[in-house]
Scaffold this active site. Structure first.
Site, PDB file in Angstrom:
ATOM      1  N   PRO A  15      41.440 107.952  42.630  1.00 28.51           N
ATOM      2  CA  PRO A  15      42.511 106.957  42.727  1.00 28.51           C
ATOM      3  C   PRO A  15      43.905 107.524  42.903  1.00 28.51           C
ATOM      4  O   PRO A  15      44.876 106.762  42.896  1.00 28.51           O
ATOM      5  CB  PRO A  15      42.394 106.220  41.392  1.00 28.51           C
ATOM      6  CG  PRO A  15      41.877 107.249  40.447  1.00 28.51           C
ATOM      7  CD  PRO A  15      40.936 108.099  41.255  1.00 28.51           C
ATOM      8  N   HIS A  63      57.793  98.414  48.061  1.00 29.14           N
ATOM      9  CA  HIS A  63      58.066  99.588  47.238  1.00 29.14           C
ATOM     10  C   HIS A  63      57.994 100.833  48.126  1.00 29.14           C
ATOM     11  O   HIS A  63      57.044 100.994  48.892  1.00 29.14           O
ATOM     12  CB  HIS A  63      57.044  99.709  46.105  1.00 29.14           C
ATOM     13  CG  HIS A  63      57.361 100.814  45.155  1.00 29.14           C
ATOM     14  ND1 HIS A  63      58.188 100.629  44.055  1.00 29.14           N
ATOM     15  CD2 HIS A  63      57.012 102.110  45.154  1.00 29.14           C
ATOM     16  CE1 HIS A  63      58.304 101.786  43.419  1.00 29.14           C
ATOM     17  NE2 HIS A  63      57.599 102.694  44.052  1.00 29.14           N
ATOM     18  N   LYS A  82      43.872 104.480  48.001  1.00 31.91           N
ATOM     19  CA  LYS A  82      43.389 104.208  49.361  1.00 31.91           C
ATOM     20  C   LYS A  82      42.209 103.245  49.417  1.00 31.91           C
ATOM     21  O   LYS A  82      41.902 102.704  50.478  1.00 31.91           O
ATOM     22  CB  LYS A  82      42.949 105.527  50.024  1.00 31.91           C
ATOM     23  CG  LYS A  82      44.036 106.585  50.158  1.00 31.91           C
ATOM     24  CD  LYS A  82      45.117 106.166  51.122  1.00 31.91           C
ATOM     25  CE  LYS A  82      46.099 107.298  51.377  1.00 31.91           C
ATOM     26  NZ  LYS A  82      47.238 106.870  52.207  1.00 31.91           N
ATOM     27  N   TYR A 112      50.826 109.128  52.810  1.00 36.57           N
ATOM     28  CA  TYR A 112      50.849 108.358  51.564  1.00 36.57           C
ATOM     29  C   TYR A 112      50.645 106.866  51.822  1.00 36.57           C
ATOM     30  O   TYR A 112      49.974 106.180  51.066  1.00 36.57           O
ATOM     31  CB  TYR A 112      52.192 108.609  50.870  1.00 36.57           C
ATOM     32  CG  TYR A 112      52.266 108.154  49.440  1.00 36.57           C
ATOM     33  CD1 TYR A 112      51.347 108.573  48.487  1.00 36.57           C
ATOM     34  CD2 TYR A 112      53.323 107.345  49.007  1.00 36.57           C
ATOM     35  CE1 TYR A 112      51.443 108.179  47.154  1.00 36.57           C
ATOM     36  CE2 TYR A 112      53.437 106.944  47.688  1.00 36.57           C
ATOM     37  CZ  TYR A 112      52.500 107.364  46.763  1.00 36.57           C
ATOM     38  OH  TYR A 112      52.606 106.980  45.456  1.00 36.57           O
ATOM     39  N   TYR A 132      54.892 110.294  38.765  1.00 33.28           N
ATOM     40  CA  TYR A 132      53.860 111.316  38.630  1.00 33.28           C
ATOM     41  C   TYR A 132      54.436 112.440  37.767  1.00 33.28           C
ATOM     42  O   TYR A 132      55.363 113.147  38.203  1.00 33.28           O
ATOM     43  CB  TYR A 132      53.465 111.879  39.990  1.00 33.28           C
ATOM     44  CG  TYR A 132      52.875 110.877  40.954  1.00 33.28           C
ATOM     45  CD1 TYR A 132      51.622 110.321  40.749  1.00 33.28           C
ATOM     46  CD2 TYR A 132      53.579 110.497  42.101  1.00 33.28           C
ATOM     47  CE1 TYR A 132      51.078 109.413  41.643  1.00 33.28           C
ATOM     48  CE2 TYR A 132      53.046 109.591  43.002  1.00 33.28           C
ATOM     49  CZ  TYR A 132      51.797 109.053  42.766  1.00 33.28           C
ATOM     50  OH  TYR A 132      51.262 108.146  43.661  1.00 33.28           O
TER      51      TYR A 132
END
Length: 411
Positions: free
Chosen positions: A311, A83, A315, A408, A219
């Site tokens: 979260p 992804h 990570k 990221y 998001y």
């Protein structure tokens, strides 16, 4: 022994006692066992609980490389998927970032953590590794003992499934048992520094029995609060809603939750969400903390016992696997070659990765939530304006996009 059967303390030993059977503890146990190190994993929960507790499912490229290196990635390659796209939804429209083509050109593997844990546990047991479920670690003692002497060694006192106490002696103890586990509780006052930060944000986490509605991580930034969409499997999707702190997870009926998700994710503009039965709800505050150093004598911390992250950037599990490999290499060198250099540098090396992850996680949290500054008039407008500016830069600056992509997926 003269004690009664009920009060008798059983005595057992291993060179390394590992507390916790999450990703950190299992990877560490596998690598130690494969190196011929006598180790045991102690886990307070049941095997079924360990294999079914849902957690984040985004594995960073470095995590996959570590698992590949040790022959632990077969399941994720068979059943996971790559992804590399995320989508921000705001009042200014949609911003899609193909982060897999930005930065260093790396993508995530999506593979639910409970499936990874099941793979790791199966592998560990297949090697003949020792693990005790329903065994609660109560305290770690004598961690400052010199393990090179013939005197007292570090020990872990546990409660067996039948309630009897057991004392495990070890040369080293690896605390992979989380923020509230025995490893952290056993650190003497003044031995470490605890850094804690509350981002002032609460999420309602939802697991829905429904296919993903987006082909990206979603998001949504809305004046009513953040909403998030993260695919888990073809039939299960994780959603998040920014939540009023102190409100119970079951305060809203399902219909109201789906209506709110539609509103915040702007379904009217970008397409409806696929609705389904809510399998799980949970409320959690976005907080973070770090322990420094990650070593106290012969006790070492890894995973959530070492640091807790909000979260927003997924990570935690990735840091846990990285730390487990580093600690396994250091313990193997110490126990097989009497080379303690890796143990001496373990804490500093891990903390460099932890603080990098904390910095980016904090940046993401600020990006997604325009938290009002209640100490100053106009604080809410000020933070919202900063948020819009960050998104505008991310929309228009290739340098900013490359920075985002590298951080990221990195740990």
């Amino acid at each position: 022994m003269t004690e009664s059967q009920n009060s008798r303390t059983l005595r057992k030993s291993a060179d390394v006692v590992v507390l916790g059977a999450g990703p950190a503890g299992l990877v560490l146990g596998i690598l130690l066992h494969s190196a011929g190190i006598d180790c045991v994993i102690l886990e307070r929960a049941s095997r079924n609980h360990v294999q079914t507790r849902a957690r984040a499912g985004f594995l960073a490229p470095n995590t996959v490389r570590i698992l590949d290196r040790h022959g632990l990635a077969d399941g994720l390659h068979r059943h996971g998927h790559l992804h590399g796209t995320c989508e921000f939804r705001t009042e200014d429209g949609r911003l899609r970032l193909d982060y897999g083509a930005l930065g260093q050109g790396q993508q995530h593997h999506v593979y639910p953590q409970q499936k990874l844990v099941t793979d790791l546990l199966t592998h560990y047991l297949g090697l003949g590794g020792r693990i005790h479920f329903h065994t609660e670690a109560l305290i770690v003692s004598d961690a400052d003992t010199d393990t090179g002497t013939d005197g007292a060694r570090p020990s872990v006192t546990t409660r067996e499934p039948d309630g009897r106490p057991t004392r495990w002696t070890a040369r080293y103890v690896a605390g992979c048992d989380g923020r509230y586990g025995a490893a952290r509780r056993s650190l003497p006052p003044g031995a470490v520094r605890r850094h804690h930060h509350d981002h002032g944000v609460t999420w309602l986490g939802l697991l829905a029995e429904t296919p993903p509605s987006l082909d990206a991580v979603g998001y949504a930034i809305h004046d009513r609060g953040f909403a998030g969409h993260m695919a888990r499997t073809p039939d299960v999707t994780r959603y998040y809603l920014q939540w009023q702190r102190g409100t119970r997870a079951d305060a809203w009926p399902e219909q109201q939750i789906w209506d709110e998700l539609d509103l915040r994710m702007r379904a009217a503009d970008h397409g409806p969400l696929r609705r389904g039965r809510l399998l799980e709800r949970g409320v959690f505050d976005l907080t973070c903390d770090v322990v420094e150093p990650l070593r106290h004598g012969s006790l070492f911390l890894a995973g959530d016992a070492a640091s807790l992250l909000a979260p927003a950037a997924a990570k935690g599990a990735n840091l846990a696997v990285l730390e487990a490999e580093m600690l396994a290499e250091a313990l193997t060198a110490a126990l097989t070659r009497n080379d303690t250099a890796g143990l001496d540098t373990y804490s500093d090396q891990c903390l460099a990765h932890i603080w990098r992850a904390q910095e980016f996680t904090g940046w993401m949290t600020r990006l997604l939530h325009a938290t009002p500054d209640r100490e100053h008039d106009g604080g809410s407008f000020f933070h919202a304006a900063l948020q819009r500016s960050r998104l505008a830069s991310l929309r228009t600056s290739r340098i900013h996009q490359d920075w985002f992509a590298e951080n990221y997926v990195g740990v």
